[in-house]
Design a protein around this motif. Structure first.
Motif, PDB file in Angstrom:
ATOM      1  N   ASP A  83      49.562 -35.500 -41.680  1.00  0.00           N
ATOM      2  CA  ASP A  83      49.355 -36.447 -42.873  1.00  0.00           C
ATOM      3  C   ASP A  83      49.887 -37.815 -42.417  1.00  0.00           C
ATOM      4  N   GLU A  84      48.648 -38.739 -42.629  1.00  0.00           N
ATOM      5  CA  GLU A  84      49.006 -40.155 -42.377  1.00  0.00           C
ATOM      6  C   GLU A  84      49.966 -40.768 -43.041  1.00  0.00           C
ATOM      7  N   ILE A  85      50.350 -40.585 -44.270  1.00  0.00           N
ATOM      8  CA  ILE A  85      51.386 -41.165 -44.824  1.00  0.00           C
ATOM      9  C   ILE A  85      52.713 -40.630 -44.556  1.00  0.00           C
ATOM     10  N   THR A  86      52.725 -39.170 -44.848  1.00  0.00           N
ATOM     11  CA  THR A  86      54.146 -38.737 -44.826  1.00  0.00           C
ATOM     12  C   THR A  86      54.548 -38.139 -43.370  1.00  0.00           C
ATOM     13  N   LYS A  87      53.333 -38.261 -42.412  1.00  0.00           N
ATOM     14  CA  LYS A  87      53.661 -37.710 -41.059  1.00  0.00           C
ATOM     15  C   LYS A  87      54.096 -36.238 -40.942  1.00  0.00           C
ATOM     16  N   ASP A  88      53.864 -35.497 -42.096  1.00  0.00           N
ATOM     17  CA  ASP A  88      54.092 -34.133 -42.192  1.00  0.00           C
ATOM     18  C   ASP A  88      52.967 -33.507 -41.227  1.00  0.00           C
ATOM     19  N   VAL A  89      53.343 -32.429 -40.452  1.00  0.00           N
ATOM     20  CA  VAL A  89      52.418 -31.790 -39.717  1.00  0.00           C
ATOM     21  C   VAL A  89      51.909 -30.241 -40.166  1.00  0.00           C
ATOM     22  N   SER A  90      50.780 -30.032 -40.166  1.00  0.00           N
ATOM     23  CA  SER A  90      50.302 -28.755 -40.461  1.00  0.00           C
ATOM     24  C   SER A  90      49.443 -28.041 -39.739  1.00  0.00           C
ATOM     25  N   LEU A  91      49.501 -26.605 -39.244  1.00  0.00           N
ATOM     26  CA  LEU A  91      48.407 -26.023 -38.600  1.00  0.00           C
ATOM     27  C   LEU A  91      47.522 -25.494 -39.611  1.00  0.00           C
ATOM     28  N   MET A  92      46.149 -25.827 -39.388  1.00  0.00           N
ATOM     29  CA  MET A  92      44.985 -25.508 -40.093  1.00  0.00           C
ATOM     30  C   MET A  92      44.280 -24.267 -39.265  1.00  0.00           C
ATOM     31  N   ILE A  93      44.191 -23.166 -40.051  1.00  0.00           N
ATOM     32  CA  ILE A  93      43.518 -21.870 -39.162  1.00  0.00           C
ATOM     33  C   ILE A  93      42.160 -21.828 -39.881  1.00  0.00           C
ATOM     34  N   VAL A  94      41.215 -21.879 -39.167  1.00  0.00           N
ATOM     35  CA  VAL A  94      39.823 -21.411 -39.634  1.00  0.00           C
ATOM     36  C   VAL A  94      39.239 -20.392 -39.296  1.00  0.00           C
ATOM     37  N   ASP A  95      38.977 -19.296 -39.620  1.00  0.00           N
ATOM     38  CA  ASP A  95      38.709 -17.897 -39.264  1.00  0.00           C
ATOM     39  C   ASP A  95      37.559 -17.415 -40.159  1.00  0.00           C
ATOM     40  N   PHE A  96      36.995 -16.250 -39.818  1.00  0.00           N
ATOM     41  CA  PHE A  96      36.041 -15.356 -40.542  1.00  0.00           C
ATOM     42  C   PHE A  96      36.339 -13.931 -40.631  1.00  0.00           C
ATOM     43  N   ALA A  97      36.003 -13.612 -41.705  1.00  0.00           N
ATOM     44  CA  ALA A  97      36.247 -11.984 -42.165  1.00  0.00           C
ATOM     45  C   ALA A  97      35.287 -11.503 -43.094  1.00  0.00           C
ATOM     46  N   TYR A  98      35.190 -10.160 -43.092  1.00  0.00           N
ATOM     47  CA  TYR A  98      34.411  -9.617 -44.187  1.00  0.00           C
ATOM     48  C   TYR A  98      35.242  -9.806 -45.517  1.00  0.00           C
ATOM     49  N   ASP A  99      34.338  -9.823 -46.540  1.00  0.00           N
ATOM     50  CA  ASP A  99      34.781 -10.095 -47.927  1.00  0.00           C
ATOM     51  C   ASP A  99      35.979  -9.102 -48.078  1.00  0.00           C
ATOM     52  N   ASP A 100      35.909  -7.848 -47.780  1.00  0.00           N
ATOM     53  CA  ASP A 100      37.067  -7.040 -48.111  1.00  0.00           C
ATOM     54  C   ASP A 100      38.194  -6.935 -47.426  1.00  0.00           C
ATOM     55  N   GLU A 101      38.035  -7.789 -46.072  1.00  0.00           N
ATOM     56  CA  GLU A 101      39.130  -7.907 -45.129  1.00  0.00           C
ATOM     57  C   GLU A 101      39.776  -9.233 -45.230  1.00  0.00           C
ATOM     58  N   ILE A 102      39.549 -10.009 -45.969  1.00  0.00           N
ATOM     59  CA  ILE A 102      40.144 -11.433 -45.969  1.00  0.00           C
ATOM     60  C   ILE A 102      41.475 -11.578 -46.338  1.00  0.00           C
ATOM     61  N   ASP A 103      41.947 -10.799 -47.118  1.00  0.00           N
ATOM     62  CA  ASP A 103      43.263 -10.674 -47.555  1.00  0.00           C
ATOM     63  C   ASP A 103      44.478 -10.230 -46.096  1.00  0.00           C
ATOM     64  N   GLU A 104      43.672  -9.437 -45.751  1.00  0.00           N
ATOM     65  CA  GLU A 104      44.284  -8.476 -44.426  1.00  0.00           C
ATOM     66  C   GLU A 104      44.420  -9.616 -43.214  1.00  0.00           C
ATOM     67  N   ALA A 105      43.377 -10.334 -43.232  1.00  0.00           N
ATOM     68  CA  ALA A 105      42.873 -11.374 -42.013  1.00  0.00           C
ATOM     69  C   ALA A 105      44.195 -12.480 -42.339  1.00  0.00           C
ATOM     70  N   LYS A 106      44.184 -12.853 -43.423  1.00  0.00           N
ATOM     71  CA  LYS A 106      45.145 -13.995 -44.029  1.00  0.00           C
ATOM     72  C   LYS A 106      46.562 -13.613 -43.681  1.00  0.00           C
ATOM     73  N   MET A 107      46.928 -12.259 -43.899  1.00  0.00           N
ATOM     74  CA  MET A 107      48.355 -11.774 -43.850  1.00  0.00           C
ATOM     75  C   MET A 107      48.445 -11.710 -42.243  1.00  0.00           C
ATOM     76  N   LEU A 108      47.356 -11.272 -41.441  1.00  0.00           N
ATOM     77  CA  LEU A 108      47.767 -11.531 -40.159  1.00  0.00           C
ATOM     78  C   LEU A 108      48.145 -12.856 -39.595  1.00  0.00           C
ATOM     79  N   TRP A 109      47.331 -13.842 -40.069  1.00  0.00           N
ATOM     80  CA  TRP A 109      47.757 -15.119 -39.416  1.00  0.00           C
ATOM     81  C   TRP A 109      48.863 -15.714 -40.146  1.00  0.00           C
TER      82      TRP A 109
END
Length: 130
Positions: free
Chosen positions: A90-116
């Motif tokens: 973040d340019e102002i606060t300098k807070d650091v985040s990790l952004m994850i971009v991934d792909f999953a089938y519709d019925d597997e998105i919750d599971e994929a997010k939980m894995l991450w």
């Protein structure tokens, strides 16, 4: 057959971008939190878990910022899927985040997010920022 759907999640993390980059871009760094072991030969990374292994191709990387991989098992997908781990400051606060971009089938998105979420919590433990 349904296409995989792209999703993005953000994880605030207390670590410098330089340090984080080591953990997301090198076999030794990735093996600390992402899988049990990681080997690489050039752009081909082999991720090893207890009883399985998956290979991924490093599609691109930008030092201190991001890495993008494609699982070889997804190569035959019509849609060009990948997963990206991006460091965002973040340019102002300098807070650091990790952004994850991934792909999953519709019925597997919750599971994929939980894995991450599990993977990132392992990373936070390694970093001592849990």
């Amino acid at each position: 057959m349904d296409d995989k759907i792209k999703f993005e999640i953000e994880f605030p993390i207390h670590a410098s971008p330089q340090l984080l980059y080591q953990y997301i871009s090198t076999p030794s760094g990735l093996s600390e939190w992402f899988s049990d072991n990681v080997n690489s030969r050039g752009e081909l990374f082999t991720f090893i878990w207890d009883d399985s292994e998956e290979q991924a191709k490093l599609l691109s990387k930008k030092t201190g910022e991001r890495v993008k991989f494609r699982w070889l098992s997804d190569e035959e997908d019509e849609l060009l899927t990948y997963f990206e781990i991006r460091i965002q400051v973040d340019e102002i606060t300098k807070d650091v985040s990790l952004m994850i971009v991934d792909f999953a089938y519709d019925d597997e998105i919750d599971e994929a997010k939980m894995l991450w979420e599990n993977q990132i919590s392992s990373l936070k433990q390694v970093l001592g920022s849990a």
